[in-house]
Design an enzyme around this catalytic site. Structure first.
Site, PDB file in Angstrom:
ATOM      1  CE  LYS A 113      -4.333  -1.603   2.046  1.00  0.00           C
ATOM      2  NZ  LYS A 113      -5.334  -1.363   3.092  1.00  0.00           N
ATOM      3  CG  ASN A 121      -7.791   1.121  -0.781  1.00  0.00           C
ATOM      4  OD1 ASN A 121      -7.847   2.171  -1.406  1.00  0.00           O
ATOM      5  ND2 ASN A 121      -8.858   0.551  -0.250  1.00  0.00           N
ATOM      6  CG  ASP A 157      -8.497   1.007   3.289  1.00  0.00           C
ATOM      7  OD1 ASP A 157      -9.331   0.182   2.892  1.00  0.00           O
ATOM      8  OD2 ASP A 157      -7.262   0.823   3.208  1.00  0.00           O
ATOM      9  CB  ALA A 208      -3.514   4.862  16.231  1.00  0.00           C
ATOM     10  N   GLY A 209      -1.126   2.610  15.333  1.00  0.00           N
ATOM     11  CA  GLY A 209       0.202   2.503  14.703  1.00  0.00           C
ATOM     12  C   GLY A 209       0.241   1.547  13.527  1.00  0.00           C
ATOM     13  N   GLY A 210      -0.808   0.765  13.296  1.00  0.00           N
ATOM     14  CA  GLY A 210      -0.823  -0.162  12.159  1.00  0.00           C
ATOM     15  C   GLY A 210      -1.324   0.528  10.900  1.00  0.00           C
ATOM     16  CB  THR A 237       4.949  -0.139  19.616  1.00  0.00           C
ATOM     17  OG1 THR A 237       4.602  -1.526  19.586  1.00  0.00           O
ATOM     18  CG2 THR A 237       6.435   0.024  19.673  1.00  0.00           C
ATOM     19  CE1 TYR A 271     -12.432  -9.443   6.523  1.00  0.00           C
ATOM     20  CE2 TYR A 271     -11.809  -7.207   7.110  1.00  0.00           C
ATOM     21  CZ  TYR A 271     -11.564  -8.369   6.409  1.00  0.00           C
ATOM     22  OH  TYR A 271     -10.456  -8.468   5.623  1.00  0.00           O
ATOM     23  N   GLY A 303     -16.370  -4.878  11.334  1.00  0.00           N
ATOM     24  CA  GLY A 303     -15.710  -4.159  10.239  1.00  0.00           C
ATOM     25  C   GLY A 303     -16.155  -4.532   8.835  1.00  0.00           C
TER      26      GLY A 303
HETATM   27  P1  NAP Z   1      -0.902  -4.023  11.192  1.00  0.00           P
HETATM   28  O1  NAP Z   1      -0.388  -2.938  10.313  1.00  0.00           O
HETATM   29  O2  NAP Z   1      -0.091  -5.260  11.352  1.00  0.00           O
HETATM   30  O3  NAP Z   1      -1.198  -3.391  12.644  1.00  0.00           O
HETATM   31  C1  NAP Z   1      -1.580  -4.202  13.712  1.00  0.00           C
HETATM   32  C2  NAP Z   1      -1.913  -3.324  14.913  1.00  0.00           C
HETATM   33  O4  NAP Z   1      -2.395  -4.162  15.964  1.00  0.00           O
HETATM   34  C3  NAP Z   1      -0.718  -2.556  15.466  1.00  0.00           C
HETATM   35  O5  NAP Z   1      -1.162  -1.304  15.931  1.00  0.00           O
HETATM   36  C4  NAP Z   1      -0.283  -3.451  16.633  1.00  0.00           C
HETATM   37  O6  NAP Z   1       0.414  -2.754  17.665  1.00  0.00           O
HETATM   38  C5  NAP Z   1      -1.620  -3.912  17.143  1.00  0.00           C
HETATM   39  N1  NAP Z   1      -1.531  -5.138  17.925  1.00  0.00           N
HETATM   40  C6  NAP Z   1      -1.247  -6.380  17.464  1.00  0.00           C
HETATM   41  N2  NAP Z   1      -1.267  -7.274  18.496  1.00  0.00           N
HETATM   42  C7  NAP Z   1      -1.546  -6.547  19.617  1.00  0.00           C
HETATM   43  C8  NAP Z   1      -1.725  -6.885  20.989  1.00  0.00           C
HETATM   44  N3  NAP Z   1      -1.603  -8.154  21.427  1.00  0.00           N
HETATM   45  N4  NAP Z   1      -2.026  -5.905  21.878  1.00  0.00           N
HETATM   46  C9  NAP Z   1      -2.166  -4.616  21.452  1.00  0.00           C
HETATM   47  N5  NAP Z   1      -2.017  -4.239  20.158  1.00  0.00           N
HETATM   48  C10 NAP Z   1      -1.722  -5.198  19.253  1.00  0.00           C
HETATM   49  O7  NAP Z   1      -2.328  -4.541  10.684  1.00  0.00           O
HETATM   50  P2  NAP Z   1      -3.472  -3.722   9.891  1.00  0.00           P
HETATM   51  O8  NAP Z   1      -3.396  -3.995   8.457  1.00  0.00           O
HETATM   52  O9  NAP Z   1      -3.479  -2.320  10.359  1.00  0.00           O
HETATM   53  O10 NAP Z   1      -4.780  -4.490  10.406  1.00  0.00           O
HETATM   54  C11 NAP Z   1      -5.197  -4.359  11.752  1.00  0.00           C
HETATM   55  C12 NAP Z   1      -6.638  -4.826  11.903  1.00  0.00           C
HETATM   56  O11 NAP Z   1      -7.489  -4.032  11.078  1.00  0.00           O
HETATM   57  C13 NAP Z   1      -6.864  -6.278  11.470  1.00  0.00           C
HETATM   58  O12 NAP Z   1      -7.698  -6.882  12.423  1.00  0.00           O
HETATM   59  C14 NAP Z   1      -7.592  -6.169  10.144  1.00  0.00           C
HETATM   60  O13 NAP Z   1      -8.513  -7.235   9.932  1.00  0.00           O
HETATM   61  C15 NAP Z   1      -8.352  -4.872  10.320  1.00  0.00           C
HETATM   62  N6  NAP Z   1      -8.628  -4.211   9.029  1.00  0.00           N
HETATM   63  C16 NAP Z   1      -9.930  -4.097   8.642  1.00  0.00           C
HETATM   64  C17 NAP Z   1     -10.254  -3.471   7.453  1.00  0.00           C
HETATM   65  C18 NAP Z   1     -11.696  -3.351   7.061  1.00  0.00           C
HETATM   66  O14 NAP Z   1     -11.969  -2.945   5.915  1.00  0.00           O
HETATM   67  N7  NAP Z   1     -12.638  -3.658   7.922  1.00  0.00           N
HETATM   68  C19 NAP Z   1      -9.237  -2.959   6.638  1.00  0.00           C
HETATM   69  C20 NAP Z   1      -7.912  -3.087   7.055  1.00  0.00           C
HETATM   70  C21 NAP Z   1      -7.625  -3.730   8.243  1.00  0.00           C
HETATM   71  P3  NAP Z   1       2.029  -2.569  17.607  1.00  0.00           P
HETATM   72  O15 NAP Z   1       2.268  -1.431  16.683  1.00  0.00           O
HETATM   73  O16 NAP Z   1       2.399  -2.287  19.004  1.00  0.00           O
HETATM   74  O17 NAP Z   1       2.580  -3.868  17.093  1.00  0.00           O
END
Ligand code: NAP
Length: 273
Positions: free
Chosen positions: A47, A68, A83, A109-111, A135, A215, A236
């Site tokens: 992305k 995206n 998104d 928020a960091g992901g 983090t 979701y 979601g």
């Molecule tokens: P990502 O970039 O890998 O980010 C993951 C996030 O989750 C980071 O902020 C991480 O924190 C946090 N995290 C992971 N394990 C944790 C724990 N045990 N305790 C606290 N925080 C934790 O992933 P992403 O692509 O952003 O996706 C994240 C979520 O969004 C997924 O569940 C995905 O299904 C959902 N999503 C939904 C849509 C939709 O259209 N509905 C679209 C995109 C994503 P750290 O930074 O500390 O590691």
């Protein structure tokens, strides 16, 4: 959902999945117009890295720093981010309110998803945006980006998300969530069956709206916690649906058949209509 939409609209195209490795991305993007595609969706990890490889970037994708959706126009590639706008529609649909009017706490928020959502909240001009991440260093840069994107209209705060200490639980539960209208979970906690809710019910005020970007289940662990707290919540799927509907609209320059797409998506993700 796209194949269902194409069929419903009588458009003789197909949506296909291509596994593209990072070192193949540039060649794959060049091949999109050459092979007759009208566009593409990009997902992790492409992305952000695709941005310099595209001919034009839409303003919102630029500020989010992630694309995206890619559309082909006159053989050139334009990158969009649907998104964030998809979330705006999802919040309206789930709760009957406008994102711009809400004070928002974002968990994770960091992901990638968290960043797109934080910037969208800023673009909407939400009065208060709290960026929570396990983090914390990962959201310090985002804070400045979000403030800039809001034209300094939003008050943007940062907080940690290690809920193992009483102090952190106090801060999130008593201080942050009681002063918020909407909490959005962008962590992956709760994606796998049997995982706990990222926030326990006792920290959730009953008046809080809870949106879980997860979701994989119609009722996620966070939604179960929200129900126990008496709070309204949604999963979601609606964000996934609306980012797809907006991408369809960009590719074909016509409205997407949203309900057809929703039914196909529900059947694909949950095995039911
Ligand atoms: P990502 O970039 O890998 O980010 C993951 C996030 O989750 C980071 O902020 C991480 O924190 C946090 N995290 C992971 N394990 C944790 C724990 N045990 N305790 C606290 N925080 C934790 O992933 P992403 O692509 O952003 O996706 C994240 C979520 O969004 C997924 O569940 C995905 O299904 C959902 N999503 C939904 C849509 C939709 O259209 N509905 C679209 C995109 C994503 P750290 O930074 O500390 O590691």
């Amino acid at each position: 959902m796209h194949d269902a939409a194409l069929q419903a609209c009588g458009i003789s195209f197909r949506y296909c999945r291509l596994h593209v490795r990072s070192d193949e991305l540039s060649a794959a993007l060049k091949a999109i117009p050459e092979c007759g595609f009208v566009g593409a969706n990009l997902t992790i990890p492409h992305k952000a890295s695709a941005i310099p490889m595209l001919n034009r970037i839409d303003a919102s994708a630029e500020v989010i720093g992630a694309v995206n959706t890619v559309a082909v126009r006159d053989g050139k590639l334009t990158g969009y981010n649907t998104d964030g706008p998809g979330l705006v529609r999802a919040i309206r649909e789930a709760f009957g309110v406008e994102l711009k009017d809400l004070r928002v706490v974002i968990l994770g928020a960091g992901g990638g998803a968290g960043r797109a959502i934080a910037i969208q909240c800023a673009l909407e001009g939400c009065a208060r945006i709290v960026l929570c991440n396990r983090t914390t260093e990962k959201v310090t840069g985002l804070r400045a980006d979000a403030e800039r994107a809001s034209g300094l209209k939003s008050r943007v705060e940062v907080c940690g998300l290690d809920l193992s200490t009483e102090g952190a639980r106090e801060e999130l539960g008593k201080k942050l969530l009681y002063d918020a209208d909407l909490m959005i979970n962008c962590t992956s906690v709760g994606m796998q069956a049997g995982e706990p809710s990222p926030v326990p019910p006792e920290l959730l005020p009953a008046q809080l709206l809870v949106y879980d970007t997860i979701y994989t289940a119609a009722m996620t662990p966070l939604m179960v916690a929200a129900a126990a707290a008496g709070a309204r919540s949604a999963n979601g799927l609606s964000m996934l649906l609306h980012q797809g509907a907006l991408a369809f609209q960009i590719w074909f320059e016509r409205d997407a058949p949203v309900e057809t797409m929703r039914a196909a998506l529900m059947e694909y993700v949950w095995g039911k209509r």
